[in-house]
Enzyme design. Sequence first.
Site, PDB file in Angstrom:
ATOM      1  N   HIS A  77       1.316   2.132 -10.177  1.00 53.05           N
ATOM      2  CA  HIS A  77       0.300   2.521  -9.192  1.00 53.05           C
ATOM      3  C   HIS A  77      -1.022   1.854  -9.594  1.00 53.05           C
ATOM      4  O   HIS A  77      -1.423   1.918 -10.758  1.00 53.05           O
ATOM      5  CB  HIS A  77       0.048   4.031  -9.219  1.00 53.05           C
TER       6      HIS A  77
ATOM      7  N   ARG B 210       0.838  -1.206   0.000  1.00 60.28           N
ATOM      8  CA  ARG B 210       0.000   0.000   0.000  1.00 60.28           C
ATOM      9  C   ARG B 210       0.872   1.254   0.000  1.00 60.28           C
ATOM     10  O   ARG B 210       1.890   1.311   0.704  1.00 60.28           O
ATOM     11  CB  ARG B 210      -0.925   0.005   1.223  1.00 60.28           C
ATOM     12  N   ASP B 211       0.427   2.235  -0.777  1.00 62.17           N
ATOM     13  CA  ASP B 211       1.143   3.512  -0.830  1.00 62.17           C
ATOM     14  C   ASP B 211       1.010   4.226   0.515  1.00 62.17           C
ATOM     15  O   ASP B 211      -0.049   4.243   1.137  1.00 62.17           O
ATOM     16  CB  ASP B 211       0.560   4.380  -1.953  1.00 62.17           C
TER      17      ASP B 211
ATOM     18  N   VAL C 225      10.195   8.192  -6.805  1.00 62.23           N
ATOM     19  CA  VAL C 225      10.995   7.054  -6.334  1.00 62.23           C
ATOM     20  C   VAL C 225      11.530   6.329  -7.572  1.00 62.23           C
ATOM     21  O   VAL C 225      10.742   5.858  -8.405  1.00 62.23           O
ATOM     22  CB  VAL C 225      10.181   6.088  -5.452  1.00 62.23           C
TER      23      VAL C 225
ATOM     24  N   HIS D  62       7.566   1.453 -10.818  1.00 61.74           N
ATOM     25  CA  HIS D  62       6.424   0.846 -10.145  1.00 61.74           C
ATOM     26  C   HIS D  62       5.148   1.195 -10.886  1.00 61.74           C
ATOM     27  O   HIS D  62       5.062   2.220 -11.563  1.00 61.74           O
ATOM     28  CB  HIS D  62       6.346   1.322  -8.687  1.00 61.74           C
TER      29      HIS D  62
ATOM     30  N   ASN E  90       4.540   6.476 -13.591  1.00 55.81           N
ATOM     31  CA  ASN E  90       5.135   7.793 -13.748  1.00 55.81           C
ATOM     32  C   ASN E  90       6.596   7.626 -14.153  1.00 55.81           C
ATOM     33  O   ASN E  90       7.296   6.766 -13.610  1.00 55.81           O
ATOM     34  CB  ASN E  90       5.047   8.582 -12.441  1.00 55.81           C
TER      35      ASN E  90
HETATM   36  P1  5GP Z   1       6.017   8.112  -7.901  1.00 56.51           P
HETATM   37  O1  5GP Z   1       5.780   9.555  -7.529  1.00 56.51           O
HETATM   38  O2  5GP Z   1       7.494   7.811  -7.975  1.00 56.51           O
HETATM   39  O3  5GP Z   1       5.270   7.646  -9.121  1.00 56.51           O
HETATM   40  O4  5GP Z   1       5.398   7.263  -6.735  1.00 56.51           O
HETATM   41  C1  5GP Z   1       6.067   7.007  -5.543  1.00 56.51           C
HETATM   42  C2  5GP Z   1       5.038   6.638  -4.524  1.00 56.51           C
HETATM   43  O5  5GP Z   1       5.701   6.016  -3.457  1.00 56.51           O
HETATM   44  C3  5GP Z   1       4.263   7.832  -3.966  1.00 56.51           C
HETATM   45  O6  5GP Z   1       2.882   7.668  -4.225  1.00 56.51           O
HETATM   46  C4  5GP Z   1       4.595   7.798  -2.483  1.00 56.51           C
HETATM   47  O7  5GP Z   1       3.492   8.126  -1.679  1.00 56.51           O
HETATM   48  C5  5GP Z   1       5.054   6.371  -2.264  1.00 56.51           C
HETATM   49  N1  5GP Z   1       6.023   6.207  -1.206  1.00 56.51           N
HETATM   50  C6  5GP Z   1       7.135   6.955  -0.997  1.00 56.51           C
HETATM   51  N2  5GP Z   1       7.838   6.483   0.046  1.00 56.51           N
HETATM   52  C7  5GP Z   1       7.145   5.399   0.508  1.00 56.51           C
HETATM   53  C8  5GP Z   1       7.381   4.483   1.583  1.00 56.51           C
HETATM   54  O8  5GP Z   1       8.352   4.553   2.326  1.00 56.51           O
HETATM   55  N3  5GP Z   1       6.442   3.494   1.754  1.00 56.51           N
HETATM   56  C9  5GP Z   1       5.350   3.380   0.923  1.00 56.51           C
HETATM   57  N4  5GP Z   1       4.519   2.366   1.181  1.00 56.51           N
HETATM   58  N5  5GP Z   1       5.120   4.224  -0.090  1.00 56.51           N
HETATM   59  C10 5GP Z   1       5.993   5.220  -0.298  1.00 56.51           C
END
Ligand code: 5GP
Length: 114
Positions: free
Chosen positions: A102, A29-30, A96, A100, A87
């Site tokens: 979503h 989970r996010d 990150v 991944h 993304n």
């Molecule tokens: P991005 O912005 O790279 O597409 O998505 C990264 C996602 O990772 C974001 O939605 C953010 O909330 C989530 N995220 C960042 N750090 C952590 C973490 O330590 N644990 C979890 N479960 N999600 C994280």
Amino acid sequence: MSDTIFSKIIRREIPADIVYEDQDVMAFRDLNPQAPVHVLFIPKKPIATLNDAAAGDADLLGKLLLAAATYAKSEGFAEQGYRTVINCNEDGGQTVFHMHVHLLAGRRLIWPPG
Ligand code: 5GP
């Protein structure tokens, strides 16, 4: 590629609410959910961005999407609908750098996104 928070989750060095795991894929989970259901599907192999995926990763990329669809079916919201998003880099909003997928569900999602 440098270590990321997701590599630490794979190694269980930091906690996460893991909802699915197999040999190649992990889903959790996010931390900052944007919908009632917001799960991240990641390859255990560290690929920084979708740009860094190679032809040899085709099966792995397919497994990520199939894992997301299987999860949606098993949780009972597949028919109602959901969104999958990858993304990539700055304009894509990637924060990150371990690629991944979503999976967002549980509310009507607007299109086009902002
Ligand atoms: P991005 O912005 O790279 O597409 O998505 C990264 C996602 O990772 C974001 O939605 C953010 O909330 C989530 N995220 C960042 N750090 C952590 C973490 O330590 N644990 C979890 N479960 N999600 C994280």
